[in-house]
Every structure is written in structure tokens, then in C-alpha cells.
Scaffold this motif. Structure first.
Motif, PDB file in Angstrom:
ATOM      1  N   SER A 300       0.764  -1.207  -0.266  1.00 20.80           N
ATOM      2  CA  SER A 300      -0.037  -0.007  -0.284  1.00 20.80           C
ATOM      3  C   SER A 300       0.865   1.127   0.118  1.00 20.80           C
ATOM      4  N   GLY A 301       0.252   2.946  -0.295  1.00 22.57           N
ATOM      5  CA  GLY A 301       1.101   3.579  -0.378  1.00 22.57           C
ATOM      6  C   GLY A 301       1.385   4.044   1.288  1.00 22.57           C
ATOM      7  N   GLY A 302       2.616   4.490   1.412  1.00 22.64           N
ATOM      8  CA  GLY A 302       3.149   4.631   1.994  1.00 22.64           C
ATOM      9  C   GLY A 302       4.359   3.593   2.906  1.00 22.64           C
ATOM     10  N   THR A 303       4.152   2.514   2.519  1.00 22.00           N
ATOM     11  CA  THR A 303       5.385   1.388   2.576  1.00 22.00           C
ATOM     12  C   THR A 303       6.581   1.713   2.370  1.00 22.00           C
ATOM     13  N   ARG A 304       7.979   1.232   3.286  1.00 22.26           N
ATOM     14  CA  ARG A 304       8.929   1.883   3.066  1.00 22.26           C
ATOM     15  C   ARG A 304       9.792  -0.038   3.055  1.00 22.26           C
ATOM     16  N   ILE A 305      10.488  -0.389   2.152  1.00 23.68           N
ATOM     17  CA  ILE A 305      10.886  -1.599   2.059  1.00 23.68           C
ATOM     18  C   ILE A 305      12.277  -1.400   1.840  1.00 23.68           C
ATOM     19  N   SER A 306      13.137  -1.859   2.990  1.00 21.91           N
ATOM     20  CA  SER A 306      14.389  -2.419   3.004  1.00 21.91           C
ATOM     21  C   SER A 306      14.701  -3.809   3.327  1.00 21.91           C
ATOM     22  N   GLY A 307      13.967  -4.999   3.753  1.00 20.05           N
ATOM     23  CA  GLY A 307      14.016  -6.232   4.112  1.00 20.05           C
ATOM     24  C   GLY A 307      13.384  -7.278   2.973  1.00 20.05           C
ATOM     25  N   SER A 308      13.461  -7.966   3.150  1.00 20.72           N
ATOM     26  CA  SER A 308      12.281  -9.156   1.940  1.00 20.72           C
ATOM     27  C   SER A 308      10.744  -9.429   2.512  1.00 20.72           C
ATOM     28  N   VAL A 309       9.968  -9.094   2.134  1.00 22.49           N
ATOM     29  CA  VAL A 309       8.301  -9.612   1.659  1.00 22.49           C
ATOM     30  C   VAL A 309       7.678 -10.115   1.001  1.00 22.49           C
ATOM     31  N   ARG A 310       7.656 -11.425   1.233  1.00 21.74           N
ATOM     32  CA  ARG A 310       6.956 -12.744   0.334  1.00 21.74           C
ATOM     33  C   ARG A 310       5.888 -12.890   0.818  1.00 21.74           C
ATOM     34  N   GLY A 311       5.501 -12.981  -0.474  1.00 21.73           N
ATOM     35  CA  GLY A 311       3.545 -14.027   0.028  1.00 21.73           C
ATOM     36  C   GLY A 311       2.738 -13.020   1.221  1.00 21.73           C
ATOM     37  N   SER A 312       2.799 -11.439   0.804  1.00 24.72           N
ATOM     38  CA  SER A 312       2.245 -11.426   2.214  1.00 24.72           C
ATOM     39  C   SER A 312       1.762  -9.503   1.706  1.00 24.72           C
ATOM     40  N   VAL A 313       1.032  -8.919   2.499  1.00 22.59           N
ATOM     41  CA  VAL A 313      -0.290  -7.861   2.332  1.00 22.59           C
ATOM     42  C   VAL A 313       0.031  -7.043   3.556  1.00 22.59           C
ATOM     43  N   LEU A 314       0.465  -5.996   3.259  1.00 15.43           N
ATOM     44  CA  LEU A 314       1.082  -4.225   3.863  1.00 15.43           C
ATOM     45  C   LEU A 314      -0.541  -3.269   3.661  1.00 15.43           C
ATOM     46  N   SER A 315      -0.208  -2.912   4.449  1.00 13.03           N
ATOM     47  CA  SER A 315      -1.345  -1.258   4.819  1.00 13.03           C
ATOM     48  C   SER A 315      -0.622  -0.479   4.994  1.00 13.03           C
ATOM     49  N   PRO A 316      -1.212   1.046   4.974  1.00  5.26           N
ATOM     50  CA  PRO A 316      -0.441   2.100   4.518  1.00  5.26           C
ATOM     51  C   PRO A 316       0.276   2.377   5.816  1.00  5.26           C
ATOM     52  N   GLY A 317       1.829   2.538   5.348  1.00  2.00           N
ATOM     53  CA  GLY A 317       2.652   2.962   6.743  1.00  2.00           C
ATOM     54  C   GLY A 317       3.264   2.194   7.226  1.00  2.00           C
ATOM     55  N   VAL A 318       3.361   0.925   6.493  1.00  2.63           N
ATOM     56  CA  VAL A 318       3.941  -0.361   7.088  1.00  2.63           C
ATOM     57  C   VAL A 318       5.463  -0.100   6.828  1.00  2.63           C
ATOM     58  N   ILE A 319       6.230  -0.229   7.921  1.00  2.00           N
ATOM     59  CA  ILE A 319       7.899  -0.107   7.660  1.00  2.00           C
ATOM     60  C   ILE A 319       8.689  -1.665   7.831  1.00  2.00           C
ATOM     61  N   ALA A 322      16.177  -3.021   7.039  1.00  2.00           N
ATOM     62  CA  ALA A 322      16.866  -3.700   6.258  1.00  2.00           C
ATOM     63  C   ALA A 322      16.974  -5.236   7.259  1.00  2.00           C
ATOM     64  N   GLY A 323      17.172  -6.466   6.718  1.00  2.00           N
ATOM     65  CA  GLY A 323      17.473  -7.704   6.862  1.00  2.00           C
ATOM     66  C   GLY A 323      16.378  -8.349   8.295  1.00  2.00           C
ATOM     67  N   ALA A 324      15.470  -7.276   7.689  1.00  2.81           N
ATOM     68  CA  ALA A 324      14.246  -8.423   8.335  1.00  2.81           C
ATOM     69  C   ALA A 324      13.248  -8.650   7.262  1.00  2.81           C
ATOM     70  N   THR A 325      12.836 -10.276   7.654  1.00  3.07           N
ATOM     71  CA  THR A 325      12.015 -10.817   6.885  1.00  3.07           C
ATOM     72  C   THR A 325      10.560 -11.177   7.095  1.00  3.07           C
ATOM     73  N   VAL A 326       9.281 -10.687   6.110  1.00  3.71           N
ATOM     74  CA  VAL A 326       8.025 -10.813   6.612  1.00  3.71           C
ATOM     75  C   VAL A 326       7.029 -11.945   5.624  1.00  3.71           C
ATOM     76  N   THR A 327       7.182 -12.764   5.717  1.00  3.90           N
ATOM     77  CA  THR A 327       6.500 -13.993   4.940  1.00  3.90           C
ATOM     78  C   THR A 327       4.743 -14.131   5.366  1.00  3.90           C
ATOM     79  N   ASP A 328       4.331 -14.587   3.991  1.00  6.52           N
ATOM     80  CA  ASP A 328       2.759 -15.151   3.821  1.00  6.52           C
ATOM     81  C   ASP A 328       1.931 -14.405   5.245  1.00  6.52           C
ATOM     82  N   SER A 329       1.833 -13.087   5.627  1.00  4.48           N
ATOM     83  CA  SER A 329       1.233 -12.988   7.031  1.00  4.48           C
ATOM     84  C   SER A 329       0.896 -11.268   6.284  1.00  4.48           C
ATOM     85  N   VAL A 330       0.060 -10.423   7.148  1.00  6.67           N
ATOM     86  CA  VAL A 330      -0.925  -9.855   7.030  1.00  6.67           C
ATOM     87  C   VAL A 330       0.055  -8.438   8.288  1.00  6.67           C
TER      88      VAL A 330
END
Length: 393
Positions: A300-319, A322-330
Motif C-alpha cells: 500500500s501507499g506509504g510503505t517502505r521496504i528494505s528487507g524481504s517481503v514474500r506472500g504478504s499484504v502490507l497496509s499503508p505506512g508499514v516499514i 533492512a535484514g527483516a523478513t516478512v512471509t505469508d503475513s498481514v
């Protein structure tokens, strides 16, 4: 020939206790979905595209969370001089029907005087707990061409899930049996919480039932009203074969978000002839920085991604640092996953902070972290954990 006068009553009052931490401070209809939407966007968009301009929204629990989102109804073309959106308060003062409702039928009965004054030809009663697209006017036209007192929109559900719904047996279009959340469902044909009522006979029946049940109350539509209409041969089915998913549990909420990560999602939310509208946000474009990696996800708008995101839904403003991993999450608005943290098969509510190097979830049950909670750096939340833990009686 004049078009029928249609009134849509959106029941937006449920506490949604099965969503646990997610509905402690918001009504279920205000739950974020697929990044930028709210659940109530779906029935309101259906009203817009069905060309039905008279929509009442009945709120009971945490009404401010719904009111703030609707804001006059402009996104759904309901900000009109005549008709349009009307918010019904949790009570009617000065009436024996005042007070909080104890169910959907009880809520309908409390609004019966207003409905009679409006005098619609058809009353469409819908919940705001599900994701689907449906032309309500088409259902109304079929209802008015019949002698039914109620038309129930039906869909097929998973056998293991059928006991959560009102289950019907049908003969052609006629509903021959209705059972509300039965322990042993006779079929997998369920009502999908869209009903078209003939107002006069239905409200008269509610008055009679209210007298009969007394202090026990009318409770939900499926408790007394729909069984009585079915018993009298006044119930009709309208089969719906499209995508419909009720988001009444943490697991179903997580799965529905996952459904929309498909290369061919079950509903095109941007379909030219039937887009799902929502209240616009004020976020900048999503940013994927040099070290960010994205795979099969909604940003979504306002998200900032420095890590790894797979199979996930990110709402506005999520950060995601670096080095973080988000998998199959909301991840709901404002979540921050700090450097080196791992989030797997989890739902994180508004403004959750996952500390550096923390581990949240994993293979197994969905993990749920409540609004503004903080997961300590280096800590581990096992699959299925609820943070904070629910209070025990």
C-alpha cells in the motif's frame, strides 16, 4: 414503469469476537482488507454499482471506527441532497425500543418505524463481514417477481465450515428448510447474509414474534424470523456462484488476504465496470529501497521496504527494515518490523513494533499481535500466540 423503491440496510454492528484482538477497538466492518480497503467498502460499492442510492448503516459496537471511514459516503456516491447515506445510532431515545440491540433481527425490529415511514418496495438487509461483488438490484427484481416474503442469497461453503452459517435446503427456488448454525448441517448451501424482504409482511411478522418471544428477544435473523418465513413457504433462494468469503475468524481473515495475492485474484478490485471504492488515504507512493526484495505481495501507499517481503499484504505506512523478513503475513497500518526480525504466518494490528532480531510466528496456526503491542527485541512468539494474551475469566 417506475423503478422499485429500494432501501438497503447495512448491519455494521457486530463485535466480531471471533476476530479476537483485531476487534477490541474497532467494529468488524472497519477491519482493513487487502491493504487499503475496509470490509464495509464491499456492500457500499455493491450499492453504488447496483444504482441504489438509499443506504442506511446501523452501527452498535465501536461506531466511531465505522463513522470515521464513511465520512458522508462520498466515495460510494452517497453524499446526496435527497437520500444517500444515513447512519443509524445505537439506540432510539424516547421509545420502548431504545437501547443496544441483541442481534440482527432485534436491530431490524428497532428500526421498523423508520422503515415503514420510508415505505420501500423492497428492503435489502446485508452484513458487512464478507468480501464479494453482487448486483443487489438483480436480486430485488427476482424477489419482486415472486410471491416470497424473503429472498435469501445462497452460496456453497466448505463442509467443515458449514456450522458457522444459516444452512438451507431448496427445491428449485423455494427454500424448504432453514437451520441457523446447526451442529450437523444437512447441506453445504448457506445464506451469505444478503436478504431481500417484502417490508410490510416482514415487519408485521417481527412485531408478532417480538410479542411471542418476550424478554428473550428476537436475537438474529436466523433465530426466529427466517425459520418462520421458511415454515410458511415464504422463503426463496437466489443462488450466487461468485467468490464470497466471510471474514469472521482470524484464520478466514488471513486466508482471504492470501487469496488476493494470486496472479488471477478471485475478484478484480479495479474492474472498470465495478471497482471497489474506499475512502482515499493521504500516503505517498510505496518505496522499495536498494536492499528491499518483494515477491508476490500487496504493497500500500506509504510503505517502505528494505528487507524481504514474500506472500504478504502490507497496509499503508508499514516499514520493513533492512535484514527483516516478512512471509505469508498481514501487516495493518503503521506496523514496523525492525532489522533482522522475522514475521511468518501472522497478522499484526495497527502500529505494532517487532523489535530487532525478534521472531514472530512460523509454520502452524496464525499468530496474532494486537494493536500497538511491542514484541521485544530478540524474543520469540511461537505459532498461534496471541499478544497480549486474552484475559481469562
Amino acid at each position: 414503469m417506475a423503478l422499485p423503491k429500494i432501501l438497503v440496510l447495512v448491519l455494521a454492528g457486530g463485535k466480531g469476537s471471533r476476530l479476537q484482538l483485531l476487534t477490541e477497538t474497532r467494529a468488524k466492518p472497519a477491519m482493513p482488507f487487502a491493504g487499503v480497503y475496509r470490509l464495509i467498502d464491499f456492500p457500499l460499492s455493491n450499492c453504488e454499482h447496483s444504482a441504489i442510492p438509499d443506504v442506511w448503516v446501523s452501527v452498535q459496537y465501536q461506531p466511531q471506527s465505522v463513522n470515521e471511514h464513511l465520512a458522508g459516503g462520498r466515495p460510494w456516491d452517497l453524499d446526496r441532497t435527497t437520500g444517500g447515506l444515513m447512519m443509524l445510532p445505537p439506540f432510539q431515545s424516547g421509545s420502548e425500543r431504545g437501547g443496544f440491540t441483541s442481534g440482527t433481527a432485534d436491530g431490524l425490529w428497532r428500526q421498523s418505524e423508520l422503515i415503514r415511514q420510508f415505505a420501500p418496495d423492497a428492503l435489502v438487509v446485508v452484513s458487512s463481514d464478507a468480501v464479494y461483488k453482487l448486483d443487489y438490484r438483480e436480486v430485488v427484481e427476482g424477489h419482486l417477481a415472486s410471491d416470497a416474503e424473503v429472498t435469501m442469497v445462497t452460496t456453497e461453503v466448505d463442509p467443515d465450515d458449514a456450522s458457522r452459517y444459516g444452512i438451507v435446503q431448496v427445491d428449485g427456488e423455494r427454500v424448504t428448510d432453514y437451520a441457523y448454525k446447526p451442529d450437523e448441517p444437512a447441506t453445504t448451501t448457506a445464506t451469505n447474509e444478503v436478504f431481500v424482504f417484502t417490508p410490510g409482511p416482514t415487519l408485521d411478522r417481527l412485531e408478532q414474534l417480538a410479542t411471542e418471544v418476550g424478554e428473550d428477544g428476537l436475537e438474529d435473523l436466523g433465530t426466529h424470523l427466517l425459520p418462520a418465513q421458511t415454515k410458511d413457504g415464504k422463503a426463496r433462494a437466489h443462488r450466487f456462484d461468485g467468490y464470497w468469503r466471510d471474514l469472521g475468524t482470524v484464520e478466514s481473515y488471513w486466508q482471504a488476504n492470501q487469496d488476493f495475492l494470486s496472479a488471477e485474484p478471485p475478484i478484480d478490485l479495479d474492474e472498470a465496470g465495478w471497482p471497489v471504492h474506499t475512502r482515499g488515504g493521504r500516503h505517498s507512493a510505496a518505496r522499495v529501497l536498494d536492499d528491499g526484495q518483494i515477491e508476490n505481495s500487496l504493497l500500500s501507499g506509504g510503505t517502505r521496504i528494505s528487507g524481504s517481503v514474500r506472500g504478504s499484504v502490507l497496509s499503508p505506512g508499514v516499514i520493513v527494515e533492512a535484514g527483516a523478513t516478512v512471509t505469508d503475513s498481514v501487516l495493518l497500518p503503521g506496523v514496523r518490523v525492525r532489522a533482522g526480525a522475522t514475521v511468518t504466518r501472522a497478522v499484526l494490528d495497527d502500529n505494532v513494533v517487532v523489535g530487532e532480531g525478534a521472531t514472530v510466528g512460523g509454520d502452524g496456526e496464525i499468530t496474532l499481535v494486537g494493536r500497538e503491542a511491542e514484541v521485544e527485541a530478540g524474543s520469540t512468539l511461537a505459532p498461534g500466540t496471541r499478544l497480549p494474551e486474552p484475559e481469562r475469566d
